[in-house]
Design a protein around this motif. Structure first.
Motif, PDB file in Angstrom:
ATOM      1  N   PRO A   1      -8.203 -16.084 -16.260  1.00 33.34           N
ATOM      2  CA  PRO A   1      -6.956 -15.827 -15.548  1.00 33.34           C
ATOM      3  C   PRO A   1      -6.485 -14.368 -15.647  1.00 33.34           C
ATOM      4  O   PRO A   1      -5.356 -14.053 -15.284  1.00 33.34           O
ATOM      5  N   TYR A   2      -7.354 -13.487 -16.113  1.00 34.82           N
ATOM      6  CA  TYR A   2      -6.943 -12.101 -16.349  1.00 34.82           C
ATOM      7  C   TYR A   2      -7.098 -11.249 -15.091  1.00 34.82           C
ATOM      8  O   TYR A   2      -7.994 -11.475 -14.287  1.00 34.82           O
ATOM      9  N   ARG A   3      -6.204 -10.279 -14.975  1.00 33.15           N
ATOM     10  CA  ARG A   3      -6.225  -9.349 -13.848  1.00 33.15           C
ATOM     11  C   ARG A   3      -6.306  -7.929 -14.384  1.00 33.15           C
ATOM     12  O   ARG A   3      -5.635  -7.577 -15.346  1.00 33.15           O
ATOM     13  N   LEU A   4      -7.145  -7.131 -13.752  1.00 33.67           N
ATOM     14  CA  LEU A   4      -7.252  -5.712 -14.066  1.00 33.67           C
ATOM     15  C   LEU A   4      -6.629  -4.959 -12.895  1.00 33.67           C
ATOM     16  O   LEU A   4      -7.093  -5.089 -11.760  1.00 33.67           O
ATOM     17  N   ILE A   5      -5.586  -4.198 -13.161  1.00 32.10           N
ATOM     18  CA  ILE A   5      -4.905  -3.441 -12.118  1.00 32.10           C
ATOM     19  C   ILE A   5      -5.338  -1.991 -12.269  1.00 32.10           C
ATOM     20  O   ILE A   5      -5.211  -1.404 -13.357  1.00 32.10           O
TER      21      ILE A   5
ATOM     22  N   TYR B   1      -2.850   0.730  -5.407  1.00 32.26           N
ATOM     23  CA  TYR B   1      -3.420   0.034  -6.558  1.00 32.26           C
ATOM     24  C   TYR B   1      -4.246  -1.138  -6.076  1.00 32.26           C
ATOM     25  O   TYR B   1      -3.979  -1.729  -5.035  1.00 32.26           O
ATOM     26  N   ARG B   2      -5.264  -1.486  -6.854  1.00 36.91           N
ATOM     27  CA  ARG B   2      -6.136  -2.609  -6.543  1.00 36.91           C
ATOM     28  C   ARG B   2      -6.227  -3.500  -7.781  1.00 36.91           C
ATOM     29  O   ARG B   2      -5.791  -3.126  -8.859  1.00 36.91           O
ATOM     30  N   GLN B   3      -6.842  -4.654  -7.599  1.00 38.98           N
ATOM     31  CA  GLN B   3      -7.008  -5.562  -8.724  1.00 38.98           C
ATOM     32  C   GLN B   3      -8.391  -6.181  -8.730  1.00 38.98           C
ATOM     33  O   GLN B   3      -8.976  -6.424  -7.685  1.00 38.98           O
ATOM     34  N   GLY B   4      -8.879  -6.411  -9.945  1.00 40.61           N
ATOM     35  CA  GLY B   4     -10.111  -7.142 -10.162  1.00 40.61           C
ATOM     36  C   GLY B   4      -9.766  -8.313 -11.064  1.00 40.61           C
ATOM     37  O   GLY B   4      -8.708  -8.324 -11.704  1.00 40.61           O
ATOM     38  N   PHE B   5     -10.643  -9.292 -11.132  1.00 40.99           N
ATOM     39  CA  PHE B   5     -10.334 -10.507 -11.874  1.00 40.99           C
ATOM     40  C   PHE B   5     -11.434 -10.915 -12.834  1.00 40.99           C
ATOM     41  O   PHE B   5     -12.612 -10.748 -12.558  1.00 40.99           O
ATOM     42  N   PHE B   6     -11.045 -11.452 -13.950  1.00 42.83           N
ATOM     43  CA  PHE B   6     -11.808 -12.373 -14.787  1.00 42.83           C
ATOM     44  C   PHE B   6     -10.766 -13.412 -15.149  1.00 42.83           C
ATOM     45  O   PHE B   6      -9.945 -13.205 -16.035  1.00 42.83           O
TER      46      PHE B   6
ATOM     47  N   ARG C   1     -13.400  -2.685  -3.229  1.00 38.96           N
ATOM     48  CA  ARG C   1     -13.486  -4.087  -2.798  1.00 38.96           C
ATOM     49  C   ARG C   1     -12.337  -4.915  -3.362  1.00 38.96           C
ATOM     50  O   ARG C   1     -12.053  -5.996  -2.869  1.00 38.96           O
ATOM     51  N   GLY C   2     -11.675  -4.423  -4.401  1.00 41.64           N
ATOM     52  CA  GLY C   2     -10.537  -5.142  -4.965  1.00 41.64           C
ATOM     53  C   GLY C   2      -9.373  -5.184  -3.999  1.00 41.64           C
ATOM     54  O   GLY C   2      -9.180  -4.282  -3.196  1.00 41.64           O
ATOM     55  N   SER C   3      -8.600  -6.245  -4.084  1.00 41.44           N
ATOM     56  CA  SER C   3      -7.448  -6.392  -3.197  1.00 41.44           C
ATOM     57  C   SER C   3      -6.213  -5.730  -3.806  1.00 41.44           C
ATOM     58  O   SER C   3      -6.150  -5.496  -5.014  1.00 41.44           O
ATOM     59  N   CYS C   4      -5.249  -5.462  -2.971  1.00 35.84           N
ATOM     60  CA  CYS C   4      -3.976  -4.905  -3.429  1.00 35.84           C
ATOM     61  C   CYS C   4      -3.162  -6.057  -4.027  1.00 35.84           C
ATOM     62  O   CYS C   4      -3.059  -7.119  -3.410  1.00 35.84           O
ATOM     63  N   PRO C   5      -2.583  -5.878  -5.220  1.00 34.28           N
ATOM     64  CA  PRO C   5      -1.755  -6.944  -5.801  1.00 34.28           C
ATOM     65  C   PRO C   5      -0.570  -7.272  -4.888  1.00 34.28           C
ATOM     66  O   PRO C   5       0.120  -6.373  -4.410  1.00 34.28           O
ATOM     67  N   ASN C   6      -0.346  -8.556  -4.647  1.00 31.81           N
ATOM     68  CA  ASN C   6       0.752  -8.990  -3.786  1.00 31.81           C
ATOM     69  C   ASN C   6       2.096  -8.456  -4.277  1.00 31.81           C
ATOM     70  O   ASN C   6       2.970  -8.135  -3.471  1.00 31.81           O
ATOM     71  N   GLU C   7       2.261  -8.373  -5.594  1.00 33.18           N
ATOM     72  CA  GLU C   7       3.531  -7.918  -6.169  1.00 33.18           C
ATOM     73  C   GLU C   7       3.835  -6.479  -5.769  1.00 33.18           C
ATOM     74  O   GLU C   7       5.003  -6.098  -5.671  1.00 33.18           O
TER      75      GLU C   7
END
Length: 108
Positions: free
Chosen positions: A73-77, A66-71, A51-57
């Motif tokens: 302002p933190y990002r988990l890649i 790769y995907r990302q999750g959030f808390f 369900r995580g999105s792909c980092p724009n970078e």
């Protein structure tokens, strides 16, 4: 389906650095809260990690595994391998993420 979630040594070091910074510049209690929330965010990846999105970078470079999750302002890649979720980066999203991801994930 349940996935196993693991952190790389770099991601573990990221958590330690975040904790240390908050403990020194705010309070140990606040550092404990942030660490707990980051660990909860990582554990949430045990179910539905896709369900995580792909980092724009990375997407701008044509890299989509790769995907990302959030808390915030933190990002988990992270990346999903079969039934394993590997977290590579835990970082403040206000950092220069392009450079961090290039260095950490692509060895540039």
């Amino acid at each position: 389906m349940t996935y196993e979630v693991v952190l790389t040594k770099d991601a573990e070091r990221d958590l330690e650095d975040i904790y240390r910074y908050i403990a020194e510049h705010d309070s140990p209690g606040k550092a404990d809260q942030v660490l707990d929330r980051l660990l909860q965010a990582s554990e949430a990846l045990r179910t539905l990690p896709d369900r995580g999105s792909c980092p724009n970078e990375l997407r701008s470079l044509g890299i989509s595994e790769y995907r990302q999750g959030f808390f915030k302002p933190y990002r988990l890649i992270y990346r999903v391998h079969a039934q394993l979720v590997v977290i590579y980066v835990v970082a403040d999203g206000r950092r220069d993420m392009q450079s961090l991801l290039m260095r950490r994930l692509l060895g540039a």
